[in-house]
Design a protein around this motif. Structure first.
Motif, short mmCIF file in Angstrom:
data_model
loop_
_atom_site.label_atom_id
_atom_site.label_comp_id
_atom_site.label_asym_id
_atom_site.label_seq_id
_atom_site.Cartn_x
_atom_site.Cartn_y
_atom_site.Cartn_z
N UNK A 90 0.83 -1.21 0.00
CA UNK A 90 0.00 0.00 0.00
C UNK A 90 0.87 1.26 0.00
N UNK A 91 0.53 2.17 -0.86
CA UNK A 91 1.22 3.48 -0.87
C UNK A 91 0.13 4.55 -0.96
N UNK A 92 0.34 5.59 -0.20
CA UNK A 92 -0.60 6.69 -0.23
C UNK A 92 -0.67 7.31 -1.62
N UNK A 93 -1.87 7.70 -2.03
CA UNK A 93 -2.12 8.38 -3.31
C UNK A 93 -1.87 7.50 -4.54
N UNK A 94 -1.73 6.18 -4.35
CA UNK A 94 -1.52 5.29 -5.50
C UNK A 94 -2.72 4.36 -5.64
N UNK A 95 -3.28 4.27 -6.85
CA UNK A 95 -4.45 3.43 -7.11
C UNK A 95 -4.15 2.54 -8.31
#
Ligand code: GMT
Length: 381
Positions: free
Chosen positions: A46-51
């Motif tokens: 999981x990485x913030x701002x990554x979809x």
């Protein structure tokens, strides 16, 4: 910015660069949406701002050849609408530039994201030139709002073969995370790969004909004639059986290790003594850059964009295509001279950090995006 990224998600260098770029952009505060048929293999947590948006395909029996390009266009369109993308960045022209163009055509005027296409290699030098794909590849590149190529060589090839004005193509080289690719990275597998203290030669690729893995084995056989050495082959692909058979027939099979696909590669590269890349064509040679960053000198062919990455006589040696004798001589020279090897190893690390660091190159992409958003990317004729 809200940025869509489309790439081949599996083992190719273009997918690696696209994924790393997206992750770096997210770190810098941008919102990044990957759109592809599978999760890019480096999107491992999981990485913030990554979809990630998976392209859905209906396996309807009528579809002997499922229409991926169209499904991708629909997926890019949906992501662009729902997430109000500012920009769509596609890596490898075929079919991604075409799908992005279709998606943009479907959107309402005034709400259309800009399209940036990065050319990586065989999309220009091989597949894109095939008569069945030439016209649509040319059209889709021309219709991009911004075009980048990973080397000057590839820019010039695109101009020559596709009639795209070279002035419209921005050369933005590939990059690496210099924290990950380094000589002192842990762990080191030297004791496992070469338990007798042999020198380690390494090759990493997708084992396609263009990589000339036969030449890797031939160079190694000559080097092993001169001293104790092992060859570590990383990756997999159609030419692997031929390379294995050749190692057998040259009598070096017991010193050649076929590891198959393996990530992360930096833990292997940082314990190698030499990296071999005798490719027939290479628009950039990301694996050579990764080797340099890990302090491993490169012996390669002087083809395509490789001379823009490997400095002949400083960070490696470059030779004519197919000249396995010369490549073997250079390999022996480096392996037999500790002083020379150390100079090359240090120069390679310096060069990779100074010219191809993520910090530097991702900023170049950000500036280019800004130009494209302001209509100054020179594109969309
Ligand atoms: O074009 C290809 O063969 C595939 C592509 C890939 O996805 O790995 O490789 C190309 O792009 C890489 C990343 O920009 C470059 O490092 C490779 O040199 C290039 N391959 C060729 O030009 C053969």
């Amino acid at each position: 910015m809200r940025i869509g990224i489309t790439c081949y998600p599996t083992y190719g260098g273009s997918g690696v660069v696209a994924t790393e770029l997206g992750l770096e952009l997210a770190e810098r505060g941008h919102e990044v949406h990957f759109v592809s048929y599978a999760q890019p293999f480096r999107l491992d947590r999981f990485r913030e701002r990554v979809y990630f948006h998976e392209v859905e395909m209906d396996p309807y029996p009528l579809f002997e050849h499922p229409p991926y390009s169209v499904a991708l266009a629909a997926a890019i369109h949906d992501v662009a609408v729902h997430h109000e993308l500012d920009l769509i960045h596609v890596h490898y022209a075929i079919p991604h530039a075409t799908s992005a163009w279709m998606a943009r055509e479907m959107l309402l005027p005034g709400r259309t994201p800009k399209v940036v296409t990065t050319l990586h290699g065989t999309d220009i030098t091989l597949t894109g030139k095939h008569p069945s794909l030439y016209s649509i590849t040319r059209f889709s590149i021309q219709k991009s709002d911004g075009i980048t190529a990973v080397s000057r060589f590839l820019r010039d090839e695109t101009e020559k073969s596709f009639g795209v004005n070279g002035g419209r193509i921005r050369v933005i080289p590939n990059f690496i995370d210099t924290q990950r690719y380094r000589r002192d990275g842990k762990p080191c597998h030297r004791a496992t790969l070469a338990p007798g203290g042999e020198k380690i030669l390494m090759h990493i690729s997708n084992f396609r004909p263009v990589k000339r893995v036969d030449d890797v084995v031939r160079v190694f056989a000559r080097v092993r004639d001169e001293g104790e050495a092992r060859l570590v082959m990383v990756g997999d692909g159609p030419e692997r059986p031929r390379a294995q058979a050749l190692a057998d027939s040259l009598g070096v099979a017991e010193d050649v290790i076929f590891l198959g696909k393996h990530t992360p590669v930096e833990e292997l590269l940082s314990c190698a003594d030499l990296f071999l890349l005798p490719s027939e064509s290479e628009s950039f040679g990301l694996a050579a850059l990764e080797a340099m960053a890990c302090g491993t000198p490169v012996v390669a062919t002087a083809v395509g964009g490789l001379p823009e990455v490997v400095e002949d006589g400083e960070t490696g040696f470059l030779h004519a295509l197919g000249d396995v004798d010369a490549m073997a001589r250079s390999a022996c020279r480096l392996l037999g001279d500790d002083g020379l090897w150390t100079r090359f190893s240090e120069a390679g690390q310096r060069s990779a950090r100074a010219r191809f660091s993520a910090e530097r190159i991702v900023s170049v992409y950000e500036s280019f995006y800004q130009e494209v958003l302001e209509g100054k990317g020179g594109g969309n004729s």
